[in-house]
Design an enzyme around this catalytic site. Sequence first.
Site, PDB file in Angstrom:
ATOM      1  N   TYR A 177       0.818  -1.215   0.000  1.00  0.00           N
ATOM      2  CA  TYR A 177       0.000   0.000   0.000  1.00  0.00           C
ATOM      3  C   TYR A 177       0.850   1.264   0.000  1.00  0.00           C
ATOM      4  O   TYR A 177       0.355   2.358  -0.264  1.00  0.00           O
ATOM      5  CB  TYR A 177      -0.940   0.033   1.216  1.00  0.00           C
ATOM      6  CG  TYR A 177      -2.015  -1.044   1.201  1.00  0.00           C
ATOM      7  CD1 TYR A 177      -2.315  -1.740   0.032  1.00  0.00           C
ATOM      8  CD2 TYR A 177      -2.718  -1.357   2.346  1.00  0.00           C
ATOM      9  CE1 TYR A 177      -3.285  -2.718   0.017  1.00  0.00           C
ATOM     10  CE2 TYR A 177      -3.698  -2.349   2.338  1.00  0.00           C
ATOM     11  CZ  TYR A 177      -3.970  -3.036   1.164  1.00  0.00           C
ATOM     12  OH  TYR A 177      -4.936  -4.000   1.149  1.00  0.00           O
TER      13      TYR A 177
ATOM     14  N   LYS B 184       3.471 -15.222   1.436  1.00  0.00           N
ATOM     15  CA  LYS B 184       3.454 -16.076   0.245  1.00  0.00           C
ATOM     16  C   LYS B 184       4.903 -16.306  -0.174  1.00  0.00           C
ATOM     17  O   LYS B 184       5.346 -15.874  -1.240  1.00  0.00           O
ATOM     18  CB  LYS B 184       2.664 -15.389  -0.876  1.00  0.00           C
ATOM     19  CG  LYS B 184       1.164 -15.325  -0.618  1.00  0.00           C
ATOM     20  CD  LYS B 184       0.467 -16.636  -0.874  1.00  0.00           C
ATOM     21  CE  LYS B 184       0.401 -16.945  -2.365  1.00  0.00           C
ATOM     22  NZ  LYS B 184      -0.196 -18.271  -2.609  1.00  0.00           N
TER      23      LYS B 184
ATOM     24  N   ASP C  12      -2.839 -17.819   1.633  1.00  0.00           N
ATOM     25  CA  ASP C  12      -4.058 -18.380   1.033  1.00  0.00           C
ATOM     26  C   ASP C  12      -4.553 -19.576   1.842  1.00  0.00           C
ATOM     27  O   ASP C  12      -5.758 -19.758   2.048  1.00  0.00           O
ATOM     28  CB  ASP C  12      -3.846 -18.740  -0.444  1.00  0.00           C
ATOM     29  CG  ASP C  12      -2.616 -19.601  -0.682  1.00  0.00           C
ATOM     30  OD1 ASP C  12      -1.697 -19.600   0.163  1.00  0.00           O
ATOM     31  OD2 ASP C  12      -2.551 -20.272  -1.727  1.00  0.00           O
TER      32      ASP C  12
ATOM     33  N   ASP D  69      -5.070  -7.101   5.888  1.00  0.00           N
ATOM     34  CA  ASP D  69      -6.304  -6.401   5.556  1.00  0.00           C
ATOM     35  C   ASP D  69      -7.409  -7.430   5.300  1.00  0.00           C
ATOM     36  O   ASP D  69      -8.528  -7.349   5.832  1.00  0.00           O
ATOM     37  CB  ASP D  69      -6.028  -5.557   4.290  1.00  0.00           C
ATOM     38  CG  ASP D  69      -7.107  -4.516   4.027  1.00  0.00           C
ATOM     39  OD1 ASP D  69      -8.092  -4.491   4.761  1.00  0.00           O
ATOM     40  OD2 ASP D  69      -6.944  -3.747   3.060  1.00  0.00           O
TER      41      ASP D  69
ATOM     42  N   ASP E  96     -10.476  -8.982   8.147  1.00  0.00           N
ATOM     43  CA  ASP E  96     -11.910  -8.847   7.839  1.00  0.00           C
ATOM     44  C   ASP E  96     -12.587 -10.214   7.791  1.00  0.00           C
ATOM     45  O   ASP E  96     -13.730 -10.372   8.234  1.00  0.00           O
ATOM     46  CB  ASP E  96     -12.113  -8.135   6.490  1.00  0.00           C
ATOM     47  CG  ASP E  96     -12.163  -6.618   6.661  1.00  0.00           C
ATOM     48  OD1 ASP E  96     -11.963  -6.145   7.801  1.00  0.00           O
ATOM     49  OD2 ASP E  96     -12.395  -5.913   5.663  1.00  0.00           O
TER      50      ASP E  96
END
Length: 370
Positions: free
Chosen positions: A143, A194, A227, A251, A255
Amino acid sequence: MAANKNLLILPGDGIGPEVMRQVRRVVDWMDKRRAVRFDVQEDLVGGAAIDAHGVPIADQTMDKAMNADAVLLGAVGGPKWDNLEFAKKPERGLLRLRKEMQLFANLRPAICFPALADASTLKRELVEGLDIMIVRELTGGVYFGEPRGITELPDGQRRGVNTQVYTTNEIRRVARVAFELARKRQKRVTSCEKANVMESGVLWREEVQKLHDEEYRDVELQHMYADNAAMQLVRAPKQFDVIVTDNLFGDILSDEAAMLTGSLGMLPSASLGDIDETGRRKALYEPVHGSAPDIAGRNLANPIATLLSFAMSLRYSFDMGEEADLIEKAVQQVLDTGIRTADIMQKGAAKVSTTTMGDSILMALDRMSA
Ligand code: NAD
């Protein structure tokens, strides 16, 4: 008893002031019943600050935030300020706080109170008693990484670029927060990246492992691809204790974990900065939800997310774990007796207002301290 526990309260907009009023009542209760005195200052942020000062947070408010032991924020934003240009929007007040206080670790607990287990989309047995903590890196990664932007290519196509960047220090300081938290919990950390497809993930994994081997061998460390973590969170969420991950994966995973527990009105958060030379850590506590303009001003909002955010400030900024436990237990007791605000209403329960939920929690606190 000793004073000088500096708490800055920024109620903000919409339901922010309504839910924060219930926190003020609990702060007063702490003073009267536990002889714990806070030096509380209250100020404006978001739309309220725009209306008063023309900016989403005034410099003098920023100064107060920089000098407080903890900042507790309600919520910002609303339709009144939706058409302002991006740089002047209420949300910029929150972003400025996060940036200037250098809050690099975002803590999002996902706790499922047994009384609310049926509100989850997962089966009761998968979520009942769930208690996990997600630690998300908040100031680095894709970001913020450079280069970034959209460019025109000679053949007329466009190219969008963002860059995932992490340095050793950025990884170690957030991993340290996770290991320290785990020491006070079940002593287990799952680090997610990852590393199979990203060099920044390889570095993340290596640095977390190194820090573990150097200083936190008493904590069990597991590495997991992000993942897979997303799948495991909906398959068997109770396998986790503390999850630490980067800004982007955090992020999404935070959530996802939030939804395991049911309602937005129940979710607290904390954002922590570095410990300075005086031993103080800058910290901002806020509910996960927004200003809920659809119900603002109607005494309908659930104050529990904000009360639990205050409880987090007691635990992490004021070293008052016992008082934090009291608030969490009071919330649990009230939910167990079937008292609900509209957002968490269930068949057979009693629907109450924001103020009555506050009354009920204060009564539960009284009962526990009688
Ligand atoms: P929201 O979280 O404000 O509301 C989403 C839904 O959840 C609404 O139906 C609302 O009534 C309900 N809800 C939220 N909190 C509740 C509570 N405590 N009790 C009962 N019901 C609750 O999100 P939104 O509608 O997308 O955004 C509304 C405004 O809030 C926008 O201006 C947005 O920019 C802002 N916002 C601010 C923050 C923040 O301050 N951190 C976060 C998200 C959104």
